[in-house]
Design an enzyme around this catalytic site. Sequence first.
Site, PDB file in Angstrom:
ATOM      1  N   GLU A 116       0.848  -1.201   0.000  1.00 59.65           N
ATOM      2  CA  GLU A 116       0.000   0.000   0.000  1.00 59.65           C
ATOM      3  C   GLU A 116       0.877   1.243   0.000  1.00 59.65           C
ATOM      4  O   GLU A 116       2.101   1.149   0.138  1.00 59.65           O
ATOM      5  CB  GLU A 116      -0.937  -0.012   1.225  1.00 59.65           C
ATOM      6  CG  GLU A 116      -1.983  -1.109   1.115  1.00 59.65           C
ATOM      7  CD  GLU A 116      -2.903  -1.200   2.322  1.00 59.65           C
ATOM      8  OE1 GLU A 116      -2.912  -0.293   3.166  1.00 59.65           O
ATOM      9  OE2 GLU A 116      -3.623  -2.205   2.405  1.00 59.65           O
ATOM     10  N   HIS A 242      -8.751   9.592   3.378  1.00 63.74           N
ATOM     11  CA  HIS A 242      -8.370   8.518   2.453  1.00 63.74           C
ATOM     12  C   HIS A 242      -8.622   9.021   1.034  1.00 63.74           C
ATOM     13  O   HIS A 242      -9.679   9.585   0.754  1.00 63.74           O
ATOM     14  CB  HIS A 242      -9.200   7.259   2.731  1.00 63.74           C
ATOM     15  CG  HIS A 242      -8.606   6.027   2.127  1.00 63.74           C
ATOM     16  ND1 HIS A 242      -8.571   5.817   0.758  1.00 63.74           N
ATOM     17  CD2 HIS A 242      -8.009   4.950   2.682  1.00 63.74           C
ATOM     18  CE1 HIS A 242      -7.987   4.646   0.519  1.00 63.74           C
ATOM     19  NE2 HIS A 242      -7.627   4.109   1.663  1.00 63.74           N
ATOM     20  N   ARG A 290      -0.719   8.662   1.804  1.00 65.80           N
ATOM     21  CA  ARG A 290      -2.096   9.119   1.692  1.00 65.80           C
ATOM     22  C   ARG A 290      -2.299  10.629   1.681  1.00 65.80           C
ATOM     23  O   ARG A 290      -3.118  11.148   0.962  1.00 65.80           O
ATOM     24  CB  ARG A 290      -2.817   8.611   2.930  1.00 65.80           C
ATOM     25  CG  ARG A 290      -3.848   7.658   2.595  1.00 65.80           C
ATOM     26  CD  ARG A 290      -4.287   7.011   3.822  1.00 65.80           C
ATOM     27  NE  ARG A 290      -4.247   5.594   3.554  1.00 65.80           N
ATOM     28  CZ  ARG A 290      -4.647   4.690   4.401  1.00 65.80           C
ATOM     29  NH1 ARG A 290      -5.090   5.042   5.580  1.00 65.80           N
ATOM     30  NH2 ARG A 290      -4.593   3.435   4.072  1.00 65.80           N
ATOM     31  N   HIS A 351     -11.101   9.632   7.127  1.00 62.12           N
ATOM     32  CA  HIS A 351     -10.873   8.188   7.281  1.00 62.12           C
ATOM     33  C   HIS A 351     -10.363   7.806   8.662  1.00 62.12           C
ATOM     34  O   HIS A 351     -10.833   6.848   9.261  1.00 62.12           O
ATOM     35  CB  HIS A 351      -9.855   7.768   6.220  1.00 62.12           C
ATOM     36  CG  HIS A 351      -9.519   6.312   6.217  1.00 62.12           C
ATOM     37  ND1 HIS A 351     -10.464   5.343   5.954  1.00 62.12           N
ATOM     38  CD2 HIS A 351      -8.347   5.646   6.430  1.00 62.12           C
ATOM     39  CE1 HIS A 351      -9.904   4.139   6.008  1.00 62.12           C
ATOM     40  NE2 HIS A 351      -8.612   4.293   6.315  1.00 62.12           N
ATOM     41  N   ARG A 386      -0.573   8.671   9.467  1.00 56.87           N
ATOM     42  CA  ARG A 386      -0.426   7.220   9.664  1.00 56.87           C
ATOM     43  C   ARG A 386      -0.059   6.518   8.361  1.00 56.87           C
ATOM     44  O   ARG A 386      -0.649   6.772   7.316  1.00 56.87           O
ATOM     45  CB  ARG A 386      -1.738   6.640  10.182  1.00 56.87           C
ATOM     46  CG  ARG A 386      -1.736   5.132  10.246  1.00 56.87           C
ATOM     47  CD  ARG A 386      -2.992   4.619  10.883  1.00 56.87           C
ATOM     48  NE  ARG A 386      -4.165   4.830  10.068  1.00 56.87           N
ATOM     49  CZ  ARG A 386      -4.678   3.921   9.236  1.00 56.87           C
ATOM     50  NH1 ARG A 386      -4.104   2.742   9.081  1.00 56.87           N
ATOM     51  NH2 ARG A 386      -5.763   4.191   8.549  1.00 56.87           N
TER      52      ARG A 386
HETATM   53  P1  FAD Z   1     -13.390   0.518  16.375  1.00 54.10           P
HETATM   54  O1  FAD Z   1     -13.132  -0.689  15.596  1.00 54.10           O
HETATM   55  O2  FAD Z   1     -13.998   1.668  15.659  1.00 54.10           O
HETATM   56  O3  FAD Z   1     -14.329   0.135  17.604  1.00 54.10           O
HETATM   57  C1  FAD Z   1     -14.874   1.136  18.428  1.00 54.10           C
HETATM   58  C2  FAD Z   1     -15.971   0.522  19.262  1.00 54.10           C
HETATM   59  O4  FAD Z   1     -16.386   1.437  20.261  1.00 54.10           O
HETATM   60  C3  FAD Z   1     -17.217   0.162  18.472  1.00 54.10           C
HETATM   61  O5  FAD Z   1     -17.660  -1.082  18.926  1.00 54.10           O
HETATM   62  C4  FAD Z   1     -18.197   1.260  18.854  1.00 54.10           C
HETATM   63  O6  FAD Z   1     -19.544   0.888  18.739  1.00 54.10           O
HETATM   64  C5  FAD Z   1     -17.805   1.482  20.302  1.00 54.10           C
HETATM   65  N1  FAD Z   1     -18.192   2.791  20.860  1.00 54.10           N
HETATM   66  C6  FAD Z   1     -17.931   4.031  20.391  1.00 54.10           C
HETATM   67  N2  FAD Z   1     -18.463   4.957  21.202  1.00 54.10           N
HETATM   68  C7  FAD Z   1     -19.071   4.300  22.217  1.00 54.10           C
HETATM   69  C8  FAD Z   1     -19.811   4.701  23.351  1.00 54.10           C
HETATM   70  N3  FAD Z   1     -20.079   5.982  23.624  1.00 54.10           N
HETATM   71  N4  FAD Z   1     -20.283   3.743  24.197  1.00 54.10           N
HETATM   72  C9  FAD Z   1     -20.086   2.420  23.934  1.00 54.10           C
HETATM   73  N5  FAD Z   1     -19.399   1.988  22.854  1.00 54.10           N
HETATM   74  C10 FAD Z   1     -18.901   2.918  22.018  1.00 54.10           C
HETATM   75  N6  FAD Z   1      -6.588   0.077   9.367  1.00 54.10           N
HETATM   76  C11 FAD Z   1      -5.626  -0.787   9.022  1.00 54.10           C
HETATM   77  O7  FAD Z   1      -4.635  -0.947   9.742  1.00 54.10           O
HETATM   78  N7  FAD Z   1      -5.741  -1.518   7.876  1.00 54.10           N
HETATM   79  C12 FAD Z   1      -6.802  -1.403   7.041  1.00 54.10           C
HETATM   80  O8  FAD Z   1      -6.878  -2.091   6.033  1.00 54.10           O
HETATM   81  C13 FAD Z   1      -7.814  -0.473   7.366  1.00 54.10           C
HETATM   82  N8  FAD Z   1      -8.866  -0.281   6.542  1.00 54.10           N
HETATM   83  C14 FAD Z   1      -9.881   0.543   6.948  1.00 54.10           C
HETATM   84  C15 FAD Z   1     -11.009   0.680   6.136  1.00 54.10           C
HETATM   85  C16 FAD Z   1     -12.077   1.438   6.559  1.00 54.10           C
HETATM   86  C17 FAD Z   1     -13.291   1.571   5.687  1.00 54.10           C
HETATM   87  C18 FAD Z   1     -12.017   2.096   7.816  1.00 54.10           C
HETATM   88  C19 FAD Z   1     -13.166   2.923   8.305  1.00 54.10           C
HETATM   89  C20 FAD Z   1     -10.881   2.005   8.595  1.00 54.10           C
HETATM   90  C21 FAD Z   1      -9.804   1.232   8.175  1.00 54.10           C
HETATM   91  N9  FAD Z   1      -8.663   1.111   8.953  1.00 54.10           N
HETATM   92  C22 FAD Z   1      -7.672   0.237   8.578  1.00 54.10           C
HETATM   93  C23 FAD Z   1      -8.572   1.746  10.257  1.00 54.10           C
HETATM   94  C24 FAD Z   1      -8.912   0.699  11.346  1.00 54.10           C
HETATM   95  O9  FAD Z   1      -9.938  -0.147  10.867  1.00 54.10           O
HETATM   96  C25 FAD Z   1      -9.373   1.336  12.627  1.00 54.10           C
HETATM   97  O10 FAD Z   1      -8.530   2.386  12.996  1.00 54.10           O
HETATM   98  C26 FAD Z   1      -9.371   0.300  13.755  1.00 54.10           C
HETATM   99  O11 FAD Z   1     -10.151  -0.801  13.365  1.00 54.10           O
HETATM  100  C27 FAD Z   1      -9.918   0.923  15.023  1.00 54.10           C
HETATM  101  O12 FAD Z   1     -10.144  -0.090  15.960  1.00 54.10           O
HETATM  102  P2  FAD Z   1     -10.690   0.318  17.396  1.00 54.10           P
HETATM  103  O13 FAD Z   1     -10.905  -0.961  18.111  1.00 54.10           O
HETATM  104  O14 FAD Z   1      -9.827   1.339  17.995  1.00 54.10           O
HETATM  105  O15 FAD Z   1     -12.089   1.057  17.091  1.00 54.10           O
HETATM  106  C1  SIN Z   2      -7.217   0.659   2.835  1.00 54.78           C
HETATM  107  O1  SIN Z   2      -7.482  -0.531   2.674  1.00 54.78           O
HETATM  108  O2  SIN Z   2      -6.953   1.455   1.923  1.00 54.78           O
HETATM  109  C2  SIN Z   2      -7.231   1.196   4.208  1.00 54.78           C
HETATM  110  C3  SIN Z   2      -5.952   0.898   4.835  1.00 54.78           C
HETATM  111  C4  SIN Z   2      -5.772   1.701   6.089  1.00 54.78           C
HETATM  112  O3  SIN Z   2      -6.592   2.542   6.440  1.00 54.78           O
HETATM  113  O4  SIN Z   2      -4.740   1.493   6.711  1.00 54.78           O
END
Ligand code: FAD
Ligand code: SIN
Length: 518
Positions: A116, A242, A290, A351, A386
């Site tokens: 990537e 993104h 990015r 993003h 990032r």
């Molecule tokens: P999240 O997975 O967002 O989980 C947060 C949780 O907190 C959820 O369950 C939510 O419901 C809960 N929550 C929020 N507020 C409250 C509240 N007030 N009370 C109770 N619960 C609450 N990163 C990579 O490294 N590789 C990738 O390929 C990649 N692709 C991506 C593609 C997309 C479309 C997106 C949106 C992001 C991508 N990212 C990627 C970024 C990555 O997915 C996220 O940064 C990461 O998954 C965040 O994980 P997390 O557990 O911190 O938060």
């Molecule tokens: C993507 O698949 O382009 C998202 C990857 C990332 O957010 O790290």
Amino acid sequence: MQQYDYLVIGSGIAGLTYALKVATECPDKKLAIATKSYEDESNTRYAQGGMAVVLDKVQDSYQQHIEDTLRAGDGLCDEEVVEFVVKEAPARLKELIAWGTKFDEVKQGKYDLGKEGGHTANRIVHHKDITGFEIQRALLERIHECPNIDVLTHHFAVDLITEHHLDVEVTNKSRNCFGAYVLNEETRQIETYLAKITMLASGGIGHVYRNTTNPKIATGDGIAMAYRAKAQVKHMEFVQFHPTALYELDREGQTFLISEAVRGFGAVLRDKQGDSFMEKYDERGALASRDIVSRAIDTELKRSGDEYVYLDCTHLNMEEFEKHFPTITNKCKAVGIDPAKDLIPVVPAAHYLCGGVEVDHYGQSCVGNLFVCGEASCTGLHGANRLASNSLLEAIVYAHRSFVKSMEVFDTIGDLPIPPEWSEKGTTHPKELILITHNRKEVQSIMSNYVGIIRSSERLNRAHKRLRLIHEETEELYRKTKVSPQLSELRSLVTIAYLIIEQSLKRDENRGGFYRTD
Ligand code: FAD
Ligand code: SIN
């Protein structure tokens, strides 16, 4: 009142990994995971490209991954953090695999490594183009096997409990967290959840903007709560856009992502005339980091007046493409675009938040017994921007480190005080919920119009002024009416918008993902 040993807020990769580790290591301890939507709704669920891990020590090295991360972070990464995250990656990957996550292989035991933007080697492990979904599936299956974890869906954390709620005089230094007030959406009551250790894993902030790749849950609640609890919140100006969200006419809110891995696979960005333009901006072309690609697209769109640019996949091996990107292929076809023949219209969209609640090397915030992990945290890994696929990695490395530290400190935490029940500020139901929706949309418009990819002090000050009125209205609603998830999310979005604007105004340089014309 509910009493647990550990309260985890959020069921994405960060919260689930932490909870699973604690629950397995301490079967005698009770854990609650409070999550505001369904258990599998999160940013994690939508992660496509994968997770960066150095596995091929011939074509790649830890040093290369470290250097790529530092280069993307543009001078603001914590080098020690970058080094241990990169080096601990293989051990954490092994655990994910042991818990049942399937990553694509080229042959048995040899993983298919994608590439990537900003990476100098193929090092992204993935499960087709639904890596996050697969990781979350496996984690949830393991979580359901743990009798000592209660997963509380549709439980919305409203506020962290600190000495402030006990009416005790505190200095910032001595502030501690004792759990959270949580709105049970079924009973509509705000319940007190007491816990010795609280893990805030509440994810990102995408919905502070009109168009975002994030699902609706991403409203920055955790960061806003931690800010109110006097935790340090930093690097909020570094919002990552993104470059390639699918353009769909009149679509607002969550937009569909076309993974950067598609450009890693050879897709090219073209303007409406069909000319490839990225070479004008960076020698790495469409695979520049990015921030550079998003700014280039933004510049092209402002110059041409067009609403989108194109991603061209027509020259690629379509059989392989469809195998690697089945979800993207299906989505494109569902909206009438055949990637084998048609160019895919794309635009940048909000993003990822590189900043968040400041934590130490073990996920500890400056508020006692409050750990923060995943996208809600600011660890120092990402600096000003990032590197792709470093977020899932950061979440699992810090979930592990937070687990290690919480094992160490748990027994040193004394008896918990009994906080008062949540005292509802307002007692009436809002007469018109639509006012909350209007204000939410206004915040999103302000942020999209004035605090986007390219900023200026004039635009930031304009945003600041307009937000003040919405802030006053929101706080008045909060004082008068019963707390609802909608109102709580609006409060969070207003706080997040303020933090982004204020920290943007303070940064008087262009760095990483942050760019202002003045
Ligand atoms: P999240 O997975 O967002 O989980 C947060 C949780 O907190 C959820 O369950 C939510 O419901 C809960 N929550 C929020 N507020 C409250 C509240 N007030 N009370 C109770 N619960 C609450 N990163 C990579 O490294 N590789 C990738 O390929 C990649 N692709 C991506 C593609 C997309 C479309 C997106 C949106 C992001 C991508 N990212 C990627 C970024 C990555 O997915 C996220 O940064 C990461 O998954 C965040 O994980 P997390 O557990 O911190 O938060
Ligand atoms: C993507 O698949 O382009 C998202 C990857 C990332 O957010 O790290």
